[in-house]
Design a protein around this motif. Structure first.
Motif, PDB file in Angstrom:
ATOM      1  N   GLU A 101     -67.872 -33.295 -34.829  1.00 18.17           N
ATOM      2  CA  GLU A 101     -66.621 -33.120 -33.736  1.00 18.17           C
ATOM      3  C   GLU A 101     -66.838 -31.792 -33.322  1.00 18.17           C
ATOM      4  OE1 GLU A 101     -62.823 -33.593 -35.974  1.00 18.17           O
ATOM      5  OE2 GLU A 101     -63.585 -34.715 -37.278  1.00 18.17           O
ATOM      6  N   ILE A 102     -66.499 -32.190 -31.111  1.00 14.87           N
ATOM      7  CA  ILE A 102     -66.387 -30.960 -30.735  1.00 14.87           C
ATOM      8  C   ILE A 102     -65.593 -30.698 -30.223  1.00 14.87           C
ATOM      9  CG2 ILE A 102     -67.647 -30.408 -29.176  1.00 14.87           C
ATOM     10  CD1 ILE A 102     -70.362 -31.442 -29.876  1.00 14.87           C
TER      11      ILE A 102
ATOM     12  N   PRO B 261     -69.551 -31.759 -41.623  1.00 17.90           N
ATOM     13  CA  PRO B 261     -68.773 -32.158 -42.813  1.00 17.90           C
ATOM     14  C   PRO B 261     -70.597 -31.564 -43.685  1.00 17.90           C
ATOM     15  CG  PRO B 261     -69.247 -34.617 -41.829  1.00 17.90           C
ATOM     16  CD  PRO B 261     -68.836 -33.594 -40.171  1.00 17.90           C
ATOM     17  N   PHE B 262     -70.464 -31.440 -44.819  1.00 14.10           N
ATOM     18  CA  PHE B 262     -71.516 -30.909 -45.291  1.00 14.10           C
ATOM     19  C   PHE B 262     -71.105 -31.404 -46.932  1.00 14.10           C
ATOM     20  CE2 PHE B 262     -72.559 -28.669 -49.355  1.00 14.10           C
ATOM     21  CZ  PHE B 262     -73.987 -28.663 -49.323  1.00 14.10           C
ATOM     22  N   MET B 263     -72.523 -31.979 -47.221  1.00 12.26           N
ATOM     23  CA  MET B 263     -72.511 -33.248 -48.470  1.00 12.26           C
ATOM     24  C   MET B 263     -73.316 -32.472 -49.732  1.00 12.26           C
ATOM     25  SD  MET B 263     -71.584 -37.218 -46.875  1.00 12.26           S
ATOM     26  CE  MET B 263     -71.562 -37.355 -48.461  1.00 12.26           C
TER      27      MET B 263
ATOM     28  N   PHE C  48     -79.030 -35.307 -40.129  1.00 19.67           N
ATOM     29  CA  PHE C  48     -77.909 -34.906 -38.751  1.00 19.67           C
ATOM     30  C   PHE C  48     -76.990 -36.612 -37.859  1.00 19.67           C
ATOM     31  CE2 PHE C  48     -77.280 -34.815 -33.733  1.00 19.67           C
ATOM     32  CZ  PHE C  48     -75.930 -34.091 -34.347  1.00 19.67           C
ATOM     33  N   ASP C  49     -76.382 -36.470 -38.268  1.00 23.20           N
ATOM     34  CA  ASP C  49     -75.671 -37.520 -37.285  1.00 23.20           C
ATOM     35  C   ASP C  49     -75.007 -36.962 -36.605  1.00 23.20           C
ATOM     36  OD1 ASP C  49     -74.711 -40.516 -37.267  1.00 23.20           O
ATOM     37  OD2 ASP C  49     -74.041 -40.253 -39.380  1.00 23.20           O
TER      38      ASP C  49
ATOM     39  N   SER D   9     -75.289 -29.086 -25.320  1.00 24.27           N
ATOM     40  CA  SER D   9     -76.443 -27.475 -26.133  1.00 24.27           C
ATOM     41  C   SER D   9     -75.952 -27.744 -27.590  1.00 24.27           C
ATOM     42  CB  SER D   9     -75.653 -26.414 -25.640  1.00 24.27           C
ATOM     43  OG  SER D   9     -75.750 -25.305 -25.823  1.00 24.27           O
ATOM     44  N   ILE D  10     -75.301 -28.087 -27.651  1.00 19.09           N
ATOM     45  CA  ILE D  10     -74.204 -28.333 -29.378  1.00 19.09           C
ATOM     46  C   ILE D  10     -75.054 -29.400 -29.432  1.00 19.09           C
ATOM     47  CG2 ILE D  10     -72.349 -28.631 -30.793  1.00 19.09           C
ATOM     48  CD1 ILE D  10     -70.153 -27.351 -28.443  1.00 19.09           C
ATOM     49  N   GLU D  11     -74.672 -29.865 -29.260  1.00 13.10           N
ATOM     50  CA  GLU D  11     -75.934 -31.573 -30.677  1.00 13.10           C
ATOM     51  C   GLU D  11     -77.026 -30.651 -30.107  1.00 13.10           C
ATOM     52  OE1 GLU D  11     -76.904 -36.154 -29.872  1.00 13.10           O
ATOM     53  OE2 GLU D  11     -75.131 -35.010 -28.998  1.00 13.10           O
ATOM     54  N   ASN D  12     -78.070 -29.976 -29.281  1.00  7.90           N
ATOM     55  CA  ASN D  12     -79.600 -30.065 -29.866  1.00  7.90           C
ATOM     56  C   ASN D  12     -79.699 -29.146 -30.937  1.00  7.90           C
ATOM     57  OD1 ASN D  12     -80.146 -31.402 -27.768  1.00  7.90           O
ATOM     58  ND2 ASN D  12     -80.003 -29.807 -26.460  1.00  7.90           N
TER      59      ASN D  12
END
Length: 161
Positions: A113-114, A135-137, A107-108, A96-99
């Motif tokens: 990290e969960i 992470p935000f780049m 998105f990679d 659910s988080i990955e979706n």
């Protein structure tokens, strides 16, 4: 007495108008100064616009990470589990988080990290805690500013009866 005799040509009239302070004419003496000032100011304005666009993406990424943590906690809180079904339950929460995180551009899944944990409250129900970090780049490597920043969100959700 007439300042401009009638036998002047059009060009002479334009030059006299310019000398008298009519800066709206095509022969303005400030014409070169304006171009020079623009040449100095334009790169600064362009750099400022690019920086605003680059750092303006941070709230959008934060919103997606917050939604992912909320979605994972909601999924975990809406499904009961036992010791036997816990691995399947955790896989559902992580999926659910990955979706939700898939809504981020580029998105990679290897970079997220969960952390999913549970406790039992006084009424015997599980309290699900989900922490998500992604992470935000920045698009540009800005001098003096780190290129990567971790966005971390934590949501606590109580299971339904």
């Amino acid at each position: 007495m007439n300042r401009f005799p009638s036998n002047n040509t059009k060009r002479e009239w334009q030059m006299r108008a310019c000398m008298m302070g009519n800066f709206g004419s095509w022969r303005s003496p400030r014409h070169g100064a304006i171009a020079t000032e623009f040449a100095f100011v334009a790169p600064v304005l362009l750099l400022l616009a690019i920086a605003c666009a680059d750092f303006g993406r941070i709230p959008g990424h934060t919103h997606v990470v917050s939604n992912a943590a909320r979605s994972g906690a909601e999924t975990g809180g809406s499904k009961k589990f036992t010791d036997f079904t816990r691995p399947s339950w955790e896989a559902d929460v992580k999926q659910s988080i990955e979706n939700e995180l898939a809504n981020l551009p580029s998105f990679d899944p290897n970079r997220m990290e969960i952390d999913v944990s549970t406790t039992v409250d006084s009424s015997g129900l599980h309290v699900v805690t989900v922490e998500v970090m992604y992470p935000f780049m920045t698009s540009v490597a800005w001098p003096g500013i780190p290129r990567e920043t971790n966005i971390r969100r934590r949501v606590v959700y109580r299971q339904f009866r």
